[in-house]
Design a protein around this motif. Sequence first.
Motif, PDB file in Angstrom:
ATOM      1  N   PRO A 276       0.796  -1.224   0.000  1.00  0.00           N
ATOM      2  CA  PRO A 276       0.000   0.000   0.000  1.00  0.00           C
ATOM      3  C   PRO A 276       0.831   1.277   0.000  1.00  0.00           C
ATOM      4  N   GLU A 469     -10.503  -1.324  -5.562  1.00  0.00           N
ATOM      5  CA  GLU A 469      -9.613  -0.743  -4.560  1.00  0.00           C
ATOM      6  C   GLU A 469      -8.165  -0.727  -5.057  1.00  0.00           C
ATOM      7  N   GLU A 470      -7.713  -1.850  -5.629  1.00  0.00           N
ATOM      8  CA  GLU A 470      -6.359  -1.897  -6.188  1.00  0.00           C
ATOM      9  C   GLU A 470      -6.231  -0.899  -7.337  1.00  0.00           C
ATOM     10  N   GLN A 473      -6.027   2.658  -5.770  1.00  0.00           N
ATOM     11  CA  GLN A 473      -4.897   2.894  -4.868  1.00  0.00           C
ATOM     12  C   GLN A 473      -3.542   2.615  -5.509  1.00  0.00           C
ATOM     13  N   ASN A 695     -10.321   4.621  -1.861  1.00  0.00           N
ATOM     14  CA  ASN A 695     -10.236   3.224  -2.271  1.00  0.00           C
ATOM     15  C   ASN A 695     -11.369   2.724  -3.154  1.00  0.00           C
ATOM     16  N   ASN A 696     -12.462   3.468  -3.281  1.00  0.00           N
ATOM     17  CA  ASN A 696     -13.555   3.002  -4.130  1.00  0.00           C
ATOM     18  C   ASN A 696     -14.440   4.195  -4.454  1.00  0.00           C
TER      19      ASN A 696
END
Length: 761
Positions: A276, A469-470, A473, A695-696
């Motif tokens: 992260p 999310e990935e 981020q 994240n979303n």
Amino acid sequence: MSQGLIDAQRGAQPDAARDINPDAGGSRFSRRTFLKFSATVGAAAGGGLLLGFSIPALSQGQGQAQSQAGQSVIGGDASEPAPAGVFAPNAFIQIDTAGKVTLVIPKVEMGQGVYTSIPMLIAEELEVPLDTVTLDHAPPNEKLFMDPLLGGQLTGGSTSIRYAWEPMRKAGATARVLLINAAAQQWQVDPATCHAQAGQVMHAASNRSIGYGQLVDAAAKLPAPQNVPLKDPKDFRIIGTAVKRLDSPEKVDGTAVFGLDVRVPDMVYAAIATCPVFGGTLGSVDDTNAKKIPGVRQVIKADNAVAVIGDHTWAAKRGLAALDISWNEGAGANLSMQQIVGDLAAAADHGTGAVARKDGDVTKGFSDAKTRVDAVYQQPFLAHATMEPVNCTVHVRPDGCDIWLGTQVPTRIVDTAVKITGLPAEKITVHNHLLGGGFGRRLEFDMATQALKIGKQLGTPVKVVWTREEDIQHDMYRPYYYDKISAGLDANGKPIAWQHRIVGSSILARFAPPAFQHGIDPDAVEVASDLPYDLPNQLIDYVRQEPRTVPTAFWRGVGPTRGTFVVESFIDELAAQAKVDPVKYRRDLLGKTPRALNVLDTATQAAGWGSASLPKGQGRGVSVMHAFGSFFAMVADVTVDQGEVTVNRVVCAVDCGMTVNPNTIEAQVQGGIIFGITAALYSEITIKDGRVEQNNFTDYRMLRIDQTPSIEVHIVKSTEAPGGIGEPGTAALAPALTNAIYAATGKRLRQLPVGSQLQTA
């Protein structure tokens, strides 16, 4: 990607705006003289006519046209290119014995409509119904499929129609002449007595006709005619008409295949977790619990990430959640927005930057000015958040590698595969698919790099899909920009001195290093260094400041998005300082740019500017832009109620030169405006403790359908060569919106997004 890269790839020197922008006076290349044409004719495998056509590439930094030769490309198979020094085919037409026309084209479809508009160019000159033209993806081959406007085989910069406008039409016209000549030989008549219509050659005097399919073998044996004249625009029957999208039916019925839809035999699925913290690496992984989950096959380490391989996505995701992961966060763990903005502010106060434009005597202009206005504008990091999340399917074998995805840069996908697998390029096959949104994200290849590293350890086909999310981020972000701008006004409030410093990351220094010359990123300074306004004394400079470990990339509109927000917001500030209506203020400065003045008049008249006062809490704002070879003006109407902004209406006037498909233009502008409203009101990526906080879509907010305003698009008729259309709508929106907020509230917003600034403005 924007005009800055186009001009840099042309070898332009970036120390003067007229050399940076080909539409400005003094440019060494015009689009008309730059696009040269060469045709080759041959027989297609299995019978039929194969017509190759090419656009000369530019030698790096020279501004000289080069030519190379290559062989035919049909159905995705490319042969070896011929020696350098002659022309390389850039795209091809195939006409089979059934009369079917196939166009192999290196531009990808990501919602912008090029799979309709480019065939329209061919169909117009070839004299065939549009529904007889089909498209194939071109294989990765930089030599065969070079786009000279961008310096590579890629889709971006709002260049597809600009790139295709003349060569595609000439290809169609050349094929038509060949078919007419073949029919004339068969009938033993003068070709001048024949004409083509609806996929047939006609001879009116004898009332004979013959279909293209019956002529292609004979036509393939004829020499290619040179300098075939193109149709007069007044004779166009397809170009300029509102044509329905050819790719809509398959997208509606679900048969269209995007990268995310790919399924291959024996495929497994990977769920990914990436460190992260920017710059961090993978420490240790305890996979004991993950391996107990049914369907989990394997846990793979890949640099700064870990992947769980499963029989299906659900197994892989459950296995990922069960991992006990330790990360080596490194020095980046303390990174914050305060540090990033502090770095930019310090760089902005640096003595001098790299000069992008210098006209007149700015120092004297400020000394003669009666009033000086200074401002600092800031724009945040932005994620792409495409509808189709990042994904890539690979099958790495000892004897070859297959890659399935949707990409804007197929040759770069090959390059990264060669590097990771050790296989030669001819053993790499890229299956390019429709893109569920690009916006610049799929100009990058990090998703393929990661999938290949995983696939190399497996040996079986594996599909890697990033979660939302990935995706958010670990995106590559639109840079955070910091602009210092000043103007000196005379007694009448007219600017007589203008100074603008742009501070931010250089995408081009990483993406296309040869384009970064003399300390200038041409994309970063675009719009700022080539204003449509008559300003006698200007100094525009650039300071490169990278945001430590945060990766940056192109985002829809990039430089013009940044530049237009700053310039058009500041012009409004000057109008307010001079106590002059902002439209009148602009009109008085646009005398030397009639196309910009025309779109301003068109938009403001359509919007009813000045016709009546608006109720309390409502405001109307305007912006003007020249970028991507097009001229735009926008008027936005907003309501501000307790800090919440509602965009009621947007009126846009567009002069993008000659139009191919008005439906596509309108749709692109509408989509660009919605994309721009979303970014201006809500979007920002912030960094805390070295990681992205959003994240979303819960905290990286999108404009809802019920919040979408009425959008009017007025296309101005023009005889100029086509300009770009995919990005300008986004780039021109933000200042019209914030200028409208000022008109409604008296609050001047110099930082985006609006939602995080309005309460404290």
